[in-house]
Design a protein around this motif. Structure first.
Motif, PDB file in Angstrom:
ATOM      1  N   GLU A 176      54.646  35.282  40.147  1.00 34.76           N
ATOM      2  CA  GLU A 176      53.581  36.039  39.503  1.00 34.76           C
ATOM      3  C   GLU A 176      52.456  35.117  39.045  1.00 34.76           C
ATOM      4  O   GLU A 176      51.279  35.479  39.094  1.00 34.76           O
ATOM      5  N   VAL A 194      48.705  35.721  40.343  1.00 34.71           N
ATOM      6  CA  VAL A 194      47.613  35.978  39.404  1.00 34.71           C
ATOM      7  C   VAL A 194      46.544  34.894  39.512  1.00 34.71           C
ATOM      8  O   VAL A 194      45.342  35.174  39.454  1.00 34.71           O
ATOM      9  N   THR A 210      44.421  35.272  42.930  1.00 37.64           N
ATOM     10  CA  THR A 210      43.795  36.556  43.259  1.00 37.64           C
ATOM     11  C   THR A 210      42.343  36.575  42.819  1.00 37.64           C
ATOM     12  O   THR A 210      42.040  36.301  41.658  1.00 37.64           O
ATOM     13  N   ARG A 245      41.410  41.931  41.713  1.00 37.56           N
ATOM     14  CA  ARG A 245      42.664  41.667  41.004  1.00 37.56           C
ATOM     15  C   ARG A 245      43.434  42.946  40.713  1.00 37.56           C
ATOM     16  O   ARG A 245      44.656  43.001  40.854  1.00 37.56           O
ATOM     17  N   LEU A 256      47.211  43.357  42.243  1.00 36.85           N
ATOM     18  CA  LEU A 256      48.351  43.380  41.327  1.00 36.85           C
ATOM     19  C   LEU A 256      48.973  44.773  41.253  1.00 36.85           C
ATOM     20  O   LEU A 256      50.183  44.902  41.047  1.00 36.85           O
ATOM     21  N   TYR A 304      51.082  44.842  44.291  1.00 30.89           N
ATOM     22  CA  TYR A 304      52.263  44.014  44.014  1.00 30.89           C
ATOM     23  C   TYR A 304      53.300  44.812  43.227  1.00 30.89           C
ATOM     24  O   TYR A 304      54.488  44.852  43.595  1.00 30.89           O
ATOM     25  N   THR A 358      51.745  46.756  34.551  1.00 28.96           N
ATOM     26  CA  THR A 358      50.775  46.331  35.564  1.00 28.96           C
ATOM     27  C   THR A 358      49.450  45.934  34.921  1.00 28.96           C
ATOM     28  O   THR A 358      48.870  44.892  35.247  1.00 28.96           O
TER      29      THR A 358
END
Length: 373
Positions: free
Chosen positions: A133, A137, A140, A145, A149, A152, A323
């Motif tokens: 992660e 992060v 990205t 983003r 995410l 993801y 999230t």
């Protein structure tokens, strides 16, 4: 004049090159998804085996909690371990050790031996999530983003769902289900090896921050993660009991739980897109308020058709709290603070997952199970 706290101003994220290869992000998401399949398989598999052995329910629950305890206790050491060993080596080593641990679990088939082994499984699983992660992060692009995410979160949630589904295909007896889990862990290690050459160096600039120190920097962000974990585990653990209290059909209640999980998996991309347009803070507030509204509406619509779209949306917005917290982490922090923040996320997720259901049950002892929402 900049009114941002000095400690946070030093931790602002670096600019990410927009031309970063898509393969790197795809590989990271694939890595964690395969890992999620293996992890999602272990919880129901081991519970089924213990149930067949006549193990007391309390002991089955304690056995399952050992993995969460491994998450909680290992997380503070991950940032230092990543610096010493290297993020790439750690990300390759973890699935290999997890595979060996799962083999040992399959070999012993004993609840007492499983206690330390399941604890170790949590210890070995956790660093890969934190490192992956952090990679995702940090690389990205800010402009996309939210969508990335969100994607993801959706794919990883689907991975967790595929774990139990594989038990429907191969059953819960013999070595076949364990072989699927071991193969998934090993595949994860191979994906990491393939992805690492495409990844940039983890950013090192910024103030060194410990996991404990991150609690002082972003307490509300961590409380959001805690809330998401506690809520999700409470719904998954107690929704069937709540349905029975309302004389609901068992199959219908199980289908509603599936609808909740489906909303969890599907809606994260939508919420990520909304966050790009309206801001992650506003979207996080919306998710929290919508989750609360779902609780308030549940008793009134449980027997109505509206329960189906409500449950679907409820699953999406409740997990959306996590999230959106992850998106905010990427917006506000970078370098050492980013990996410390991800490790702190793991701590509070484990604590929330362990505390949610017992805390709700204790409150229901005052109001009855109908007070669960």
């Amino acid at each position: 004049m900049d009114t941002q706290p000095a400690c946070e101003a030093k931790l602002r994220p670096h600019q990410v090159a927009p031309g970063l290869p898509l393969a790197a992000m795809t590989g990271i998401i694939a890595t964690v998804t395969v890992y999620a399949v293996a992890q999602g398989l272990t919880y129901p598999l081991l519970s089924f085996i213990l149930e067949r052995q006549g193990t007391r329910p309390a002991l089955i629950g304690l056995s399952a909690a050992m993995t969460q305890l491994g998450f909680i206790l290992s997380a503070p050491f991950i940032p230092a371990l990543a610096r010493r060993v290297g993020e790439a080596r750690l990300a390759v080593l973890c699935p290999l050790l997890a595979a060996l641990t799962l083999i040992a679990i399959g070999w012993t088939q004993d609840v007492l031996a499983w206690m330390p082994l399941r604890f170790l499984l949590g210890v070995f699983i956790n660093p890969l999530y934190v490192v992956s992660e952090t990679w995702l992060v940090s690389i990205t692009p800010a402009a996309s983003r939210g969508r990335i995410l969100g994607l993801y979160s959706s794919i990883v949630s689907a991975g967790f769902a595929l774990g139990p589904l594989s038990l429907w295909l191969v059953g819960t007896q013999g070595w076949a289900p364990f072989a699927i889990g071991v193969a998934a862990f090993l595949a994860c290690g191979l994906i990491v090896l393939a992805v690492v050459p495409r990844l940039p160096e983890m950013p090192r600039e910024g103030e060194e921050t410990s996991v404990g120190g991150f609690f002082m920097i972003a307490p509300l962000l961590l409380f959001a993660v805690f809330t998401a974990a506690a809520f999700e585990q409470t719904v998954l653990s107690l929704f069937a009991v709540y349905g029975a209290a309302l004389q609901g059909n068992e199959q219908r209640t199980a289908a509603l739980i599936g609808c909740f999980v489906a909303g969890n998996a599907v809606l994260q991309i939508v919420l990520g897109r909304v966050a790009e347009r309206l801001g992650s803070g506003r979207t996080l507030t919306f998710c929290a308020l919508a989750s609360q509204a779902g609780c308030m509406l549940l008793p009134a619509v449980f027997d109505e058709w509206f329960i189906w779209p409500l449950t679907f949306a409820w699953g999406g917005v409740s997990f959306g709290i996590y999230t959106l917290s992850l998106i905010q982490l990427g917006e506000r922090f970078s370098g050492p603070a980013l990996i410390a923040g991800n490790a702190a996320f793991a701590v509070v997720w484990g604590i929330g997952g362990m505390m949610g259901s017992p805390a709700t049950v204790s409150r229901c002892s005052w109001w009855g199970i109908r007070g669960c929402p």
